[in-house]
Scaffold this motif. Structure first.
Motif, PDB file in Angstrom:
ATOM      1  N   GLN A 229      91.255  -8.379   9.667  1.00  0.00           N
ATOM      2  CA  GLN A 229      90.327  -9.458  10.029  1.00  0.00           C
ATOM      3  C   GLN A 229      89.012  -8.905  10.580  1.00  0.00           C
ATOM      4  O   GLN A 229      88.030  -9.620  10.676  1.00  0.00           O
ATOM      5  N   GLY A 230      89.018  -7.636  10.959  1.00  0.00           N
ATOM      6  CA  GLY A 230      87.797  -6.893  11.182  1.00  0.00           C
ATOM      7  C   GLY A 230      86.997  -7.160  12.439  1.00  0.00           C
ATOM      8  O   GLY A 230      87.452  -7.740  13.418  1.00  0.00           O
ATOM      9  N   VAL A 231      85.748  -6.687  12.344  1.00  0.00           N
ATOM     10  CA  VAL A 231      84.790  -6.692  13.456  1.00  0.00           C
ATOM     11  C   VAL A 231      83.501  -7.346  12.958  1.00  0.00           C
ATOM     12  O   VAL A 231      83.037  -7.043  11.849  1.00  0.00           O
ATOM     13  N   SER A 232      82.932  -8.229  13.764  1.00  0.00           N
ATOM     14  CA  SER A 232      81.682  -8.894  13.381  1.00  0.00           C
ATOM     15  C   SER A 232      80.555  -7.869  13.247  1.00  0.00           C
ATOM     16  O   SER A 232      80.206  -7.185  14.207  1.00  0.00           O
ATOM     17  N   ALA A 233      79.998  -7.753  12.040  1.00  0.00           N
ATOM     18  CA  ALA A 233      78.918  -6.794  11.798  1.00  0.00           C
ATOM     19  C   ALA A 233      77.728  -7.077  12.704  1.00  0.00           C
ATOM     20  O   ALA A 233      77.131  -6.173  13.288  1.00  0.00           O
ATOM     21  N   LYS A 234      77.391  -8.353  12.863  1.00  0.00           N
ATOM     22  CA  LYS A 234      76.210  -8.717  13.653  1.00  0.00           C
ATOM     23  C   LYS A 234      76.400  -8.372  15.130  1.00  0.00           C
ATOM     24  O   LYS A 234      75.503  -7.824  15.772  1.00  0.00           O
ATOM     25  N   SER A 235      77.578  -8.691  15.677  1.00  0.00           N
ATOM     26  CA  SER A 235      77.846  -8.409  17.085  1.00  0.00           C
ATOM     27  C   SER A 235      77.877  -6.901  17.345  1.00  0.00           C
ATOM     28  O   SER A 235      77.311  -6.409  18.321  1.00  0.00           O
ATOM     29  N   PHE A 236      78.535  -6.154  16.454  1.00  0.00           N
ATOM     30  CA  PHE A 236      78.611  -4.702  16.619  1.00  0.00           C
ATOM     31  C   PHE A 236      77.219  -4.080  16.504  1.00  0.00           C
ATOM     32  O   PHE A 236      76.844  -3.211  17.294  1.00  0.00           O
ATOM     33  N   HIS A 237      76.457  -4.535  15.527  1.00  0.00           N
ATOM     34  CA  HIS A 237      75.097  -4.042  15.300  1.00  0.00           C
ATOM     35  C   HIS A 237      74.234  -4.254  16.541  1.00  0.00           C
ATOM     36  O   HIS A 237      73.569  -3.326  17.028  1.00  0.00           O
ATOM     37  N   GLN A 238      74.241  -5.475  17.090  1.00  0.00           N
ATOM     38  CA  GLN A 238      73.448  -5.756  18.297  1.00  0.00           C
ATOM     39  C   GLN A 238      73.921  -4.901  19.464  1.00  0.00           C
ATOM     40  O   GLN A 238      73.104  -4.341  20.204  1.00  0.00           O
ATOM     41  N   SER A 239      75.230  -4.798  19.637  1.00  0.00           N
ATOM     42  CA  SER A 239      75.795  -4.014  20.744  1.00  0.00           C
ATOM     43  C   SER A 239      75.363  -2.550  20.644  1.00  0.00           C
ATOM     44  O   SER A 239      74.904  -1.952  21.618  1.00  0.00           O
ATOM     45  N   PHE A 240      75.523  -2.002  19.459  1.00  0.00           N
ATOM     46  CA  PHE A 240      75.226  -0.581  19.256  1.00  0.00           C
ATOM     47  C   PHE A 240      73.740  -0.309  19.484  1.00  0.00           C
ATOM     48  O   PHE A 240      73.372   0.652  20.170  1.00  0.00           O
ATOM     49  N   ASN A 241      72.895  -1.159  18.929  1.00  0.00           N
ATOM     50  CA  ASN A 241      71.449  -0.942  19.060  1.00  0.00           C
ATOM     51  C   ASN A 241      70.977  -1.047  20.504  1.00  0.00           C
ATOM     52  O   ASN A 241      70.117  -0.281  20.946  1.00  0.00           O
ATOM     53  N   LEU A 242      71.531  -1.995  21.267  1.00  0.00           N
ATOM     54  CA  LEU A 242      71.138  -2.144  22.662  1.00  0.00           C
ATOM     55  C   LEU A 242      71.619  -0.964  23.503  1.00  0.00           C
ATOM     56  O   LEU A 242      70.938  -0.527  24.430  1.00  0.00           O
ATOM     57  N   CYS A 243      72.802  -0.468  23.183  1.00  0.00           N
ATOM     58  CA  CYS A 243      73.428   0.566  24.023  1.00  0.00           C
ATOM     59  C   CYS A 243      72.983   1.985  23.701  1.00  0.00           C
ATOM     60  O   CYS A 243      73.068   2.877  24.554  1.00  0.00           O
TER      61      CYS A 243
END
Length: 213
Positions: free
Chosen positions: A16-30
């Motif tokens: 069922q995976g991981v939300s690309a958008k949420s992961f992308h935002q998280s990674f870019n901010l961090c």
């Protein structure tokens, strides 16, 4: 200048995976604030879902980077990390929500009052942390996907747990806003976001908490 703190990003490895958008935002901010380490159960690759025009290129680039290969959650030592982040993961209900390894890591984070941030369906991962009949987040205020948001999932009838019910039954205090509204709750060192739309606000608060320590 002091060394960057290290943040562990825990993601689901279920189909069922991981939300690309949420992961992308998280990674870019961090990425400018923390040294980042990703981890999944068994060290399996992250299966991104909901990839669209805004994230397709980033996911493609991310997948070829050395840090795209997650560590095994089972071998993670929580003492090495100053922050823990669980992005929106629809798959978390099927693996992280009953992960003994994540339970061990969360117990360390709670006992040392280290910042923990969980977003959307990633909040279900916190449900793994029960000792006997007691949930270690008993007495905390938090949010997570509302029933009105979850009911849109095609597998709603078969969900192993509903965060709202679990939190209320386990001595936590649950709140939610309207569907898809930005809603974040901060209680001590725990930050939770109701849904994918709350990712940026939740993660920015994680960064604030870490910089204030």
């Amino acid at each position: 200048m002091s060394a960057k703190p290290t943040c562990l990003i825990v993601a689901s490895a279920s189909p069922q995976g991981v939300s690309a958008k949420s992961f992308h935002q998280s990674f870019n901010l961090c990425t400018s604030v923390f040294n980042l380490q990703t981890a999944t159960p068994g060290g399996k690759p992250i299966d991104f879902i909901g990839v669209d025009e805004s994230t397709a290129r980033w996911v493609q680039d991310f997948n070829v980077k050395p840090y795209a290969t997650p560590a095994k959650l089972e071998s993670i030592d929580g003492a090495r990390y100053q922050a823990l982040l669980i992005p929106d993961c629809p798959g978390a209900l099927n693996d992280l929500a009953h992960s003994g390894s994540l339970h061990r890591i969360l117990t360390h984070f709670i006992s040392h009052q280290k910042p923990v941030c969980a977003v959307g369906q990633g909040v279900s991962a916190l449900c793994c942390a029960t000792e006997g009949q007691r949930w270690i987040f008993n007495g905390y205020s938090l949010t997570g996907p509302s029933v009105f948001e979850l009911v849109r999932r095609p597998d709603f009838a078969n969900l192993p747990l509903v965060v709202e019910d679990f939190v209320k039954d386990s001595g936590g205090s649950y709140t939610a806003s309207q569907e898809d509204a930005v809603h974040t709750v901060i209680d001590r060192h725990l930050i939770t976001g109701q849904n994918m739309q709350s990712t940026s606000l939740a993660v920015n608060n994680l960064i604030l908490l870490c910089s204030a320590k």
